[in-house]
Design a protein around this motif. Structure first.
Motif, PDB file in Angstrom:
ATOM      1  N   GLY A  83     -31.506 -36.055 -54.608  1.00 36.02           N
ATOM      2  CA  GLY A  83     -30.828 -35.544 -55.789  1.00 36.02           C
ATOM      3  C   GLY A  83     -31.666 -35.554 -57.049  1.00 36.02           C
ATOM      4  N   LEU A  84     -32.927 -35.993 -56.962  1.00 31.22           N
ATOM      5  CA  LEU A  84     -33.779 -36.040 -58.152  1.00 31.22           C
ATOM      6  C   LEU A  84     -34.876 -34.977 -58.114  1.00 31.22           C
ATOM      7  CD1 LEU A  84     -34.217 -39.913 -58.596  1.00 31.22           C
ATOM      8  CD2 LEU A  84     -32.487 -38.401 -59.594  1.00 31.22           C
ATOM      9  N   GLU A  85     -34.740 -34.019 -57.217  1.00 33.47           N
ATOM     10  CA  GLU A  85     -35.783 -33.012 -57.032  1.00 33.47           C
ATOM     11  C   GLU A  85     -36.010 -32.166 -58.288  1.00 33.47           C
ATOM     12  OE1 GLU A  85     -34.025 -34.212 -53.187  1.00 33.47           O
ATOM     13  OE2 GLU A  85     -33.177 -33.445 -55.080  1.00 33.47           O
ATOM     14  N   GLU A  86     -35.012 -32.022 -59.126  1.00 25.60           N
ATOM     15  CA  GLU A  86     -35.137 -31.164 -60.317  1.00 25.60           C
ATOM     16  C   GLU A  86     -35.922 -31.831 -61.447  1.00 25.60           C
ATOM     17  OE1 GLU A  86     -31.445 -31.106 -62.945  1.00 25.60           O
ATOM     18  OE2 GLU A  86     -30.586 -31.792 -61.038  1.00 25.60           O
ATOM     19  N   PHE A  87     -36.161 -33.129 -61.338  1.00 23.84           N
ATOM     20  CA  PHE A  87     -36.831 -33.864 -62.395  1.00 23.84           C
ATOM     21  C   PHE A  87     -38.343 -33.922 -62.160  1.00 23.84           C
ATOM     22  CE2 PHE A  87     -32.511 -35.559 -62.346  1.00 23.84           C
ATOM     23  CZ  PHE A  87     -32.171 -35.465 -63.689  1.00 23.84           C
ATOM     24  N   ASP A  88     -39.059 -34.065 -63.257  1.00 27.99           N
ATOM     25  CA  ASP A  88     -40.487 -34.324 -63.185  1.00 27.99           C
ATOM     26  C   ASP A  88     -40.651 -35.765 -62.700  1.00 27.99           C
ATOM     27  OD1 ASP A  88     -43.150 -34.857 -63.556  1.00 27.99           O
ATOM     28  OD2 ASP A  88     -43.193 -34.343 -65.693  1.00 27.99           O
ATOM     29  N   TYR A  89     -41.213 -35.942 -61.508  1.00 30.24           N
ATOM     30  CA  TYR A  89     -41.310 -37.275 -60.919  1.00 30.24           C
ATOM     31  C   TYR A  89     -42.114 -38.241 -61.788  1.00 30.24           C
ATOM     32  CZ  TYR A  89     -39.489 -35.303 -56.554  1.00 30.24           C
ATOM     33  OH  TYR A  89     -38.705 -34.699 -55.597  1.00 30.24           O
TER      34      TYR A  89
ATOM     35  N   VAL B 100     -39.384 -44.100 -63.234  1.00 28.59           N
ATOM     36  CA  VAL B 100     -39.969 -45.435 -63.061  1.00 28.59           C
ATOM     37  C   VAL B 100     -39.227 -46.153 -61.947  1.00 28.59           C
ATOM     38  CG1 VAL B 100     -40.324 -47.702 -64.137  1.00 28.59           C
ATOM     39  CG2 VAL B 100     -40.695 -45.612 -65.470  1.00 28.59           C
ATOM     40  N   ALA B 101     -39.972 -46.806 -61.087  1.00 27.22           N
ATOM     41  CA  ALA B 101     -39.373 -47.626 -60.027  1.00 27.22           C
ATOM     42  C   ALA B 101     -39.679 -49.092 -60.315  1.00 27.22           C
ATOM     43  CB  ALA B 101     -39.933 -47.237 -58.662  1.00 27.22           C
ATOM     44  N   THR B 102     -38.651 -49.939 -60.214  1.00 30.25           N
ATOM     45  CA  THR B 102     -38.878 -51.371 -60.371  1.00 30.25           C
ATOM     46  C   THR B 102     -38.382 -52.104 -59.130  1.00 30.25           C
ATOM     47  OG1 THR B 102     -36.769 -51.620 -61.550  1.00 30.25           O
ATOM     48  CG2 THR B 102     -38.754 -51.388 -62.884  1.00 30.25           C
TER      49      THR B 102
ATOM     50  N   ARG C 156     -35.055 -43.457 -65.520  1.00 29.22           N
ATOM     51  CA  ARG C 156     -35.773 -42.437 -66.299  1.00 29.22           C
ATOM     52  C   ARG C 156     -35.667 -42.827 -67.775  1.00 29.22           C
ATOM     53  NH1 ARG C 156     -34.393 -36.854 -68.178  1.00 29.22           N
ATOM     54  NH2 ARG C 156     -36.308 -35.613 -68.131  1.00 29.22           N
ATOM     55  N   PRO C 157     -36.545 -43.669 -68.245  1.00 30.27           N
ATOM     56  CA  PRO C 157     -36.443 -44.156 -69.632  1.00 30.27           C
ATOM     57  C   PRO C 157     -36.705 -43.057 -70.644  1.00 30.27           C
ATOM     58  CG  PRO C 157     -38.506 -44.860 -68.630  1.00 30.27           C
ATOM     59  CD  PRO C 157     -37.699 -44.234 -67.533  1.00 30.27           C
TER      60      PRO C 157
ATOM     61  N   ILE D  30     -30.733 -41.890 -65.778  1.00 25.08           N
ATOM     62  CA  ILE D  30     -30.842 -42.141 -64.338  1.00 25.08           C
ATOM     63  C   ILE D  30     -30.985 -43.643 -64.136  1.00 25.08           C
ATOM     64  CG2 ILE D  30     -32.247 -41.835 -62.266  1.00 25.08           C
ATOM     65  CD1 ILE D  30     -33.090 -39.123 -63.344  1.00 25.08           C
ATOM     66  N   ASN D  31     -30.141 -44.183 -63.302  1.00 24.01           N
ATOM     67  CA  ASN D  31     -30.218 -45.617 -62.987  1.00 24.01           C
ATOM     68  C   ASN D  31     -29.661 -45.812 -61.576  1.00 24.01           C
ATOM     69  OD1 ASN D  31     -30.471 -48.359 -63.007  1.00 24.01           O
ATOM     70  ND2 ASN D  31     -28.857 -48.736 -64.501  1.00 24.01           N
ATOM     71  N   LYS D  32     -30.524 -45.624 -60.602  1.00 21.34           N
ATOM     72  CA  LYS D  32     -30.116 -45.750 -59.206  1.00 21.34           C
ATOM     73  C   LYS D  32     -30.628 -47.080 -58.655  1.00 21.34           C
ATOM     74  CE  LYS D  32     -29.910 -40.804 -58.152  1.00 21.34           C
ATOM     75  NZ  LYS D  32     -28.515 -40.765 -57.694  1.00 21.34           N
ATOM     76  N   VAL D  33     -29.722 -47.870 -58.078  1.00 20.39           N
ATOM     77  CA  VAL D  33     -30.072 -49.198 -57.584  1.00 20.39           C
ATOM     78  C   VAL D  33     -29.781 -49.291 -56.095  1.00 20.39           C
ATOM     79  CG1 VAL D  33     -29.743 -51.685 -57.846  1.00 20.39           C
ATOM     80  CG2 VAL D  33     -29.483 -50.178 -59.831  1.00 20.39           C
ATOM     81  N   ALA D  34     -30.731 -49.827 -55.344  1.00 20.50           N
ATOM     82  CA  ALA D  34     -30.538 -50.052 -53.905  1.00 20.50           C
ATOM     83  C   ALA D  34     -30.722 -51.535 -53.617  1.00 20.50           C
ATOM     84  CB  ALA D  34     -31.530 -49.229 -53.097  1.00 20.50           C
TER      85      ALA D  34
END
Length: 230
Positions: free
Chosen positions: A145-151, A155-157, A177-178, A184-188
């Motif tokens: 679902g993040l394909e539309e964003f500039d990767y 940021v991954a933490t 995405r700061p 965007i704030n996806k947590v696994a």
């Protein structure tokens, strides 16, 4: 007596056969290759000399496996080849740790009040602040679902909660995405079973000489193709 020597020869032959290995050369994370051997009759078990190499020229980790376990002295280096840590897996002790064994991408959070004169020591990962965190970094994946964003704006933490006893108690991966117009704030929540037993062990953090729990935050970015950079 001849039967004794025949039996000894048989046992020795079987032991040598069990030690036959096959070499492997695989990508650990982006820019880092692993070179190691596995037992021919048990391809999932590492056995023998191991190296991790940054961009095909700089060794960042070296040591030996004995039937799937790290043994003896291991040496860990920065991306520029500077020695960061020597760790003795037989004694479970750090033999040497560089005073510059820090990275801006690694920070620590203690869930306790800190006074100006408190002496705080963060948890220490065997493998140092670079190679030591790769077992967690390599599990980062770009969420759907993040394909539309500039990767490169993401940021991954990696968030590691280390108990006062030095055990990994919780493991999360967060994608944010700061500063973007769209939050965007996806947590696994990552299963601890995905981590090898030796990667669940830390030298615990301390406050004024007493062991405390602490969270380690490891920050990574992505390239334009969504590959993790660490």
């Amino acid at each position: 007596m001849k039967y004794f020597f025949a039996l000894l020869l048989c046992v020795t032959t079987l032991n040598l056969f069990a030690q036959v290995t096959q070499k492997r050369d695989e990508k650990l994370i982006q820019d880092v290759q692993e070179r190691y051997s596995v037992l021919a009759d048990s391809p999932s078990i590492r056995h023998g000399f191991y190296q991790a190499i940054y961009r095909k020229k700089t060794v960042i980790a070296s040591g030996r496996y004995e039937r799937g376990k790290r043994v003896g002295m291991w040496h860990y280096y920065s991306k520029t080849g500077q020695l960061l840590q020597n760790y003795d897996y037989d004694k479970h002790a750090i033999v040497y740790s560089s005073p510059v064994d820090t990275m801006r991408s690694v920070r620590y959070i203690i869930d306790d009040e800190i006074k100006p004169n408190d002496a705080i020591a963060p948890p220490i990962k065997p493998g140092s602040v670079y190679f030591g965190y790769m077992p967690y970094v390599k599990l980062i994946q770009m969420p759907a679902g993040l394909e539309e964003f500039d990767y490169t704006t993401l940021v991954a933490t990696v968030e590691l909660l280390v108990s006062p006893g030095g055990r990994l108690a919780d493991f999360k991966i967060r994608i944010t995405r700061p500063g973007g117009f769209i939050n965007i704030n996806k947590v696994a929540d990552m299963p601890l079973d995905a981590i090898e037993p030796e990667d669940k062990i830390f030298l615990p953090a301390s406050k004024n000489g007493q062991n405390v729990g602490m969270t380690i935050i490891v920050t990574c970015r992505f390239d334009s193709r969504g590959r993790v950079l660490f």
